[in-house]
Design a protein around this motif. Sequence first.
Motif, PDB file in Angstrom:
ATOM      1  N   GLU A 227       0.942  -1.373  -0.033  1.00 58.16           N
ATOM      2  CA  GLU A 227      -0.092   0.043  -0.104  1.00 58.16           C
ATOM      3  C   GLU A 227       0.946   1.257   0.206  1.00 58.16           C
ATOM      4  OE1 GLU A 227      -3.075   0.045   3.097  1.00 58.16           O
ATOM      5  OE2 GLU A 227      -4.307  -1.140   1.775  1.00 58.16           O
ATOM      6  N   PRO A 228       0.282   2.500  -0.390  1.00 62.76           N
ATOM      7  CA  PRO A 228       1.327   3.729  -0.663  1.00 62.76           C
ATOM      8  C   PRO A 228       1.943   4.011   0.659  1.00 62.76           C
ATOM      9  CG  PRO A 228      -1.039   4.069  -1.758  1.00 62.76           C
ATOM     10  CD  PRO A 228      -0.920   2.450  -1.028  1.00 62.76           C
ATOM     11  N   LYS A 229       1.314   3.890   1.967  1.00 60.23           N
ATOM     12  CA  LYS A 229       2.000   3.902   3.218  1.00 60.23           C
ATOM     13  C   LYS A 229       3.355   3.365   3.228  1.00 60.23           C
ATOM     14  CE  LYS A 229       1.210   4.917   8.054  1.00 60.23           C
ATOM     15  NZ  LYS A 229       0.124   5.028   9.221  1.00 60.23           N
ATOM     16  N   ALA A 230       3.076   2.151   3.014  1.00 62.03           N
ATOM     17  CA  ALA A 230       4.250   1.146   3.397  1.00 62.03           C
ATOM     18  C   ALA A 230       5.504   1.320   2.149  1.00 62.03           C
ATOM     19  CB  ALA A 230       3.701  -0.361   3.240  1.00 62.03           C
ATOM     20  N   MET A 231       4.765   1.581   0.884  1.00 65.85           N
ATOM     21  CA  MET A 231       5.760   1.970  -0.135  1.00 65.85           C
ATOM     22  C   MET A 231       6.662   3.156   0.338  1.00 65.85           C
ATOM     23  SD  MET A 231       7.347   0.632  -2.612  1.00 65.85           S
ATOM     24  CE  MET A 231       8.719   1.207  -3.661  1.00 65.85           C
TER      25      MET A 231
END
Length: 436
Positions: A227-231
Amino acid sequence: MTLEEAKRYLLRRARELGLQAEVLFQEERELSLRARQGTLEEIKEARQGGIGLRVVVQGHVGYAYTEELSPEALEWALSEARDNALLAGKEGFIPPGQALGSHDLLGEGLSAPLETKKQSALELERTFWEDPRTRSVLMGGYMEKEVQVALASTLGAEGAFRTGLAGMGGSLVMGDGPSLKQGWDFKLAKEFHLLDPGRTALEIREKTARHLNARPLPTGRYRAYLEPKAMAGLLLVLSRSLSAKSALEGKSRLLNRLGERIASEWVTLVDDPTLEKGLLSRPFDAEGTPARRTVVVEKGIFKTFLHNAETARALGQENTGHAFRTYRGILDVAPTNLYLEPVGNLRLEKGVLITEFMGLHAGADPVSLDFSLQALGLWVEEGEVRYAVENFAVAGNLLELLQTIEAVGDKLDWEVMGAAFGSPLVAVAELSFAGA
């Protein structure tokens, strides 16, 4: 003494002393509102600022700063910077400058009445409680930051800008039977009116509740969806290796790899300080180099490090305008709005959807780019989330991960962690998971 008078005074005195000098003024105003149990338990506003000096004496650079604008304080700072240059013996230079203008990137973005901001913080905390699975609300709140920057040098640089951010979010614990999960998130925008406390609280609730009743994930190698937060967290780690200063210090695996493939064809990394409404956009950097869009990685090919004037000269490359320093600090290199460009070729199939990495500073090495990180996730099958998974760590090397990206989503989300990092949903062919 006013700021303008202080700048003129320092530049005049530097010329009289035969010094090259750069004057950086910064002032920050922060407002923080914290709601708990239906009342505002904290209302805090603070201002901080000062002038940072960078001088060059006989080819050597020195720094000093003062938070007072009296003639005595300015004289002390100038003398201190000159002495530091002679003592430190670090070579450096101040680049030729130009008129940069005065820019307001914030406008009326934070101009809403304080009472309206208070009510937003209270509404967000109240909305957290509307879900019966909410067990406790640790914090719900609103924050804003306004920043003013002015730069001038004896070599002709002259400019100023005003910018800022508003944010809303909080932390809560949700439960379903014996299963408990704590969630935290914060939504940021350039303008207060773009924030919606009800929608923000609902999104944080949903993101927390989806991790309830999680199952242990068996150890194995699985396709991963980040997900964007992880990436964005991984882009933070990568950003140090993209710094030419890190490369010159022997702290980047990308040195001598310009023009080589370091990622899959779906990876284009851009840093753009000129983004309209970009969270950390700016018109020029800390040396007065005008801002411009920089493609760092293009379809997997490493195109450039991020440079200030010193690193560009040292490596014989083009200055990208990424000089960074605070009035208290020394010259560095840093991104502004660094993002993975959307593609739109991603479809969920089967694998682990990683929603968040934890312990990035301890579990990811910005030099080797190796990582071993605890994470939260969801098991996906046939394009649908089936259940939450927990008690697992993800290990690998960030360069290897970039090379195995096989699809990228179509919508950017942003996280601010020093700089602003943006990413869509990302599909990675395979990662190593250590679980139950």
